[in-house]
Design an enzyme around this catalytic site. Structure first.
Site, PDB file in Angstrom:
ATOM      1  N   GLU A  46       0.811  -1.228   0.000  1.00  0.00           N
ATOM      2  CA  GLU A  46       0.000   0.000   0.000  1.00  0.00           C
ATOM      3  C   GLU A  46       0.847   1.283   0.000  1.00  0.00           C
ATOM      4  O   GLU A  46       0.695   2.130   0.885  1.00  0.00           O
ATOM      5  CB  GLU A  46      -0.986  -0.044   1.171  1.00  0.00           C
ATOM      6  CG  GLU A  46      -1.874  -1.276   1.077  1.00  0.00           C
ATOM      7  CD  GLU A  46      -2.833  -1.465   2.248  1.00  0.00           C
ATOM      8  OE1 GLU A  46      -2.957  -0.549   3.080  1.00  0.00           O
ATOM      9  OE2 GLU A  46      -3.455  -2.551   2.309  1.00  0.00           O
ATOM     10  N   GLU A  96      -5.849 -10.340  -2.417  1.00  0.00           N
ATOM     11  CA  GLU A  96      -6.602 -10.217  -1.149  1.00  0.00           C
ATOM     12  C   GLU A  96      -8.105 -10.087  -1.399  1.00  0.00           C
ATOM     13  O   GLU A  96      -8.788  -9.348  -0.699  1.00  0.00           O
ATOM     14  CB  GLU A  96      -6.156  -8.973  -0.361  1.00  0.00           C
ATOM     15  CG  GLU A  96      -4.695  -8.896  -0.035  1.00  0.00           C
ATOM     16  CD  GLU A  96      -4.348  -7.791   0.960  1.00  0.00           C
ATOM     17  OE1 GLU A  96      -5.269  -7.148   1.523  1.00  0.00           O
ATOM     18  OE2 GLU A  96      -3.145  -7.574   1.171  1.00  0.00           O
TER      19      GLU A  96
HETATM   20  O1  9MR Z   1      -6.913  -8.732   7.892  1.00  0.00           O
HETATM   21  C1  9MR Z   1      -5.996  -7.922   8.563  1.00  0.00           C
HETATM   22  C2  9MR Z   1      -6.563  -7.508   9.919  1.00  0.00           C
HETATM   23  O2  9MR Z   1      -6.681  -8.640  10.756  1.00  0.00           O
HETATM   24  C3  9MR Z   1      -5.679  -6.464  10.542  1.00  0.00           C
HETATM   25  O3  9MR Z   1      -6.293  -6.003  11.722  1.00  0.00           O
HETATM   26  C4  9MR Z   1      -5.481  -5.321   9.571  1.00  0.00           C
HETATM   27  C5  9MR Z   1      -4.578  -4.257  10.141  1.00  0.00           C
HETATM   28  O4  9MR Z   1      -4.526  -3.136   9.353  1.00  0.00           O
HETATM   29  O5  9MR Z   1      -4.897  -5.804   8.378  1.00  0.00           O
HETATM   30  C6  9MR Z   1      -5.736  -6.688   7.724  1.00  0.00           C
HETATM   31  O6  9MR Z   1      -5.143  -7.094   6.510  1.00  0.00           O
HETATM   32  C7  9MR Z   1      -4.899  -6.059   5.549  1.00  0.00           C
HETATM   33  C8  9MR Z   1      -3.687  -6.472   4.745  1.00  0.00           C
HETATM   34  O7  9MR Z   1      -2.619  -6.766   5.604  1.00  0.00           O
HETATM   35  C9  9MR Z   1      -3.292  -5.398   3.762  1.00  0.00           C
HETATM   36  N1  9MR Z   1      -4.414  -5.033   2.916  1.00  0.00           N
HETATM   37  C10 9MR Z   1      -5.666  -4.728   3.604  1.00  0.00           C
HETATM   38  C11 9MR Z   1      -6.034  -5.881   4.530  1.00  0.00           C
HETATM   39  C12 9MR Z   1      -7.394  -5.654   5.158  1.00  0.00           C
HETATM   40  O8  9MR Z   1      -7.337  -4.548   6.002  1.00  0.00           O
END
Ligand code: 9MR
Length: 362
Positions: free
Chosen positions: A180, A287
């Site tokens: 990101e 994702e």
């Molecule tokens: O699914 C993940 C969640 O459990 C965490 O709390 C969160 C923290 O920001 O991140 C989520 O995963 C993210 C991924 O690492 C990057 N792209 C967006 C995903 C959904 O937020």
């Protein structure tokens, strides 16, 4: 396309001490540390060759089907484990390979959970996609609210990237190196790395990862870049710049966090994916989820969107991996009420599941 704001993760409570040397060249010792949890890391040997054989960006068979997994659930829930193993051949750790998990202190690395997950995956012949080395979120608490000497954070990050990639080398050879990096307007997002290191942090991180594992396939991963938008144009410009500068980069992950009301049309999606692939990169779905309202109509619309994306992936030779962010509605960052995944909270296949299966196989 709707913006998706990832939510913060809970802290990881248990850390065992390890030592991260703040010196260039930590990778080889980290690699030698192999599978040990919380391995000490010390400065060593010269970096590996910068180049490696070009990994194919065209696959031979259908795209590999993967899902993000919670290591806590994988360990504790037999139904979760069974459902995953019945259908998936690849996983992305949802949280245990993030910086807040693996770098509990400036001079410590913590690999216990990530190593456990990787061991489990290897035992079950499941590929692991490493996620995510450099991101502006899920940063360790010790990083916040402090001042950095010039160059201090950059050296720390270099040691971190090399130590982690080196530690998993040969076991995890696919990495989301930069996650990101872009803001909605297509410029670099103003995160800690941009502020403290400058725009070169993206190329730096990719180069460090390549040094630590010349065979690794290195990705940039981003959301809301699946359709026509300023952010997509920004991503194309970023990737072209990196490729033009000879920065090691193998692929782009399209996160594809969609909803039944915000999603790219078929032609728009395919054209966008082709433009990324024309840069010589793998273009994976990394994702995917599709938030949906309750009811049959939305479940069918959700299935249509999954089918559209899975079919676009299948028809693009550069798309080697189709990964959803979780697999059951019981465990998703969006909350169960959004029912965004291919299996219901009870583990029953939804229309989305059948759509994905048939689209990937055809
Ligand atoms: O699914 C993940 C969640 O459990 C965490 O709390 C969160 C923290 O920001 O991140 C989520 O995963 C993210 C991924 O690492 C990057 N792209 C967006 C995903 C959904 O937020």
């Amino acid at each position: 396309m709707g913006a998706v704001a990832p939510v913060p993760s809970p802290p990881h409570p248990v850390f065992v001490k390890a030592f991260l040397a703040l010196a260039v060249g930590a990778a080889a010792v980290a690699a030698a540390a192999g599978c040990r949890d919380d391995a000490p890391v010390a400065p060593t040997a010269p970096a590996q060759a910068q180049s490696r054989e070009q990994a194919p960006t065209r696959r031979s068979g259908p795209p590999v089907l993967g899902a993000a997994v919670s290591w806590d659930l994988m360990r504790s829930s037999r139904p979760y484990r069974r459902l995953f193993l019945a259908h998936y051949r690849a996983l992305t750790p949802e949280n245990v390979m993030k910086m807040d998990s693996m770098a509990p202190a400036p001079d410590r690395l913590h690999f216990t959970e990530a190593d456990g997950l990787v061991r489990w995956a290897r035992r079950h012949d499941v590929a692991v996609h490493g996620h995510a080395l450099v991101w502006g979120k899920q940063l360790p608490a010790w990083m916040s609210g402090r001042d950095w000497e010039p160059g201090e954070l950059r050296s720390w990050l270099e040691s971190y990237v090399k130590a982690v990639v080196g530690h998993f080398r040969g076991r995890v050879d696919d990495w989301d190196v930069v996650n990101e990096p872009l803001a909605a307007n297509g410029s670099l997002r103003r995160n800690l790395w941009l502020r403290e290191i400058g725009p070169g942090y993206v190329a730096d991180a990719l180069r460090w990862a390549r040094e630590a594992n010349p065979r690794a396939r290195l990705y940039v991963n981003e959301f809301n870049i699946e359709g026509r938008s300023r952010k997509t144009r920004g991503m194309l410009a970023l990737l072209k710049g990196l490729r033009g500068d000879g920065v090691p980069l193998d692929g782009l992950g399209l996160q594809t966090h969609l909803t039944t009301s915000f999603n790219p049309g078929r032609a728009e999606l395919r054209a966008t994916m082709r433009r990324y692939a024309a840069l010589g990169l793998a273009v994976d779905v990394s994702e995917m989820d599709v938030a949906a309202a309750p009811g049959r109509r939305d479940a069918l619309e959700q299935a249509r969107i999954y089918r559209r994306v899975a079919a676009a992936c299948r028809d693009l030779p550069a798309c080697g991996r189709f990964t959803t962010w979780g697999f059951t509605d019981a465990s998703t960052w969006l909350g169960t009420a959004q029912r965004p995944l291919p299996f219901s909270a009870a583990g029953e296949p939804k229309p989305a599941w059948r759509a994905i299966r048939s689209a990937l196989r055809r």
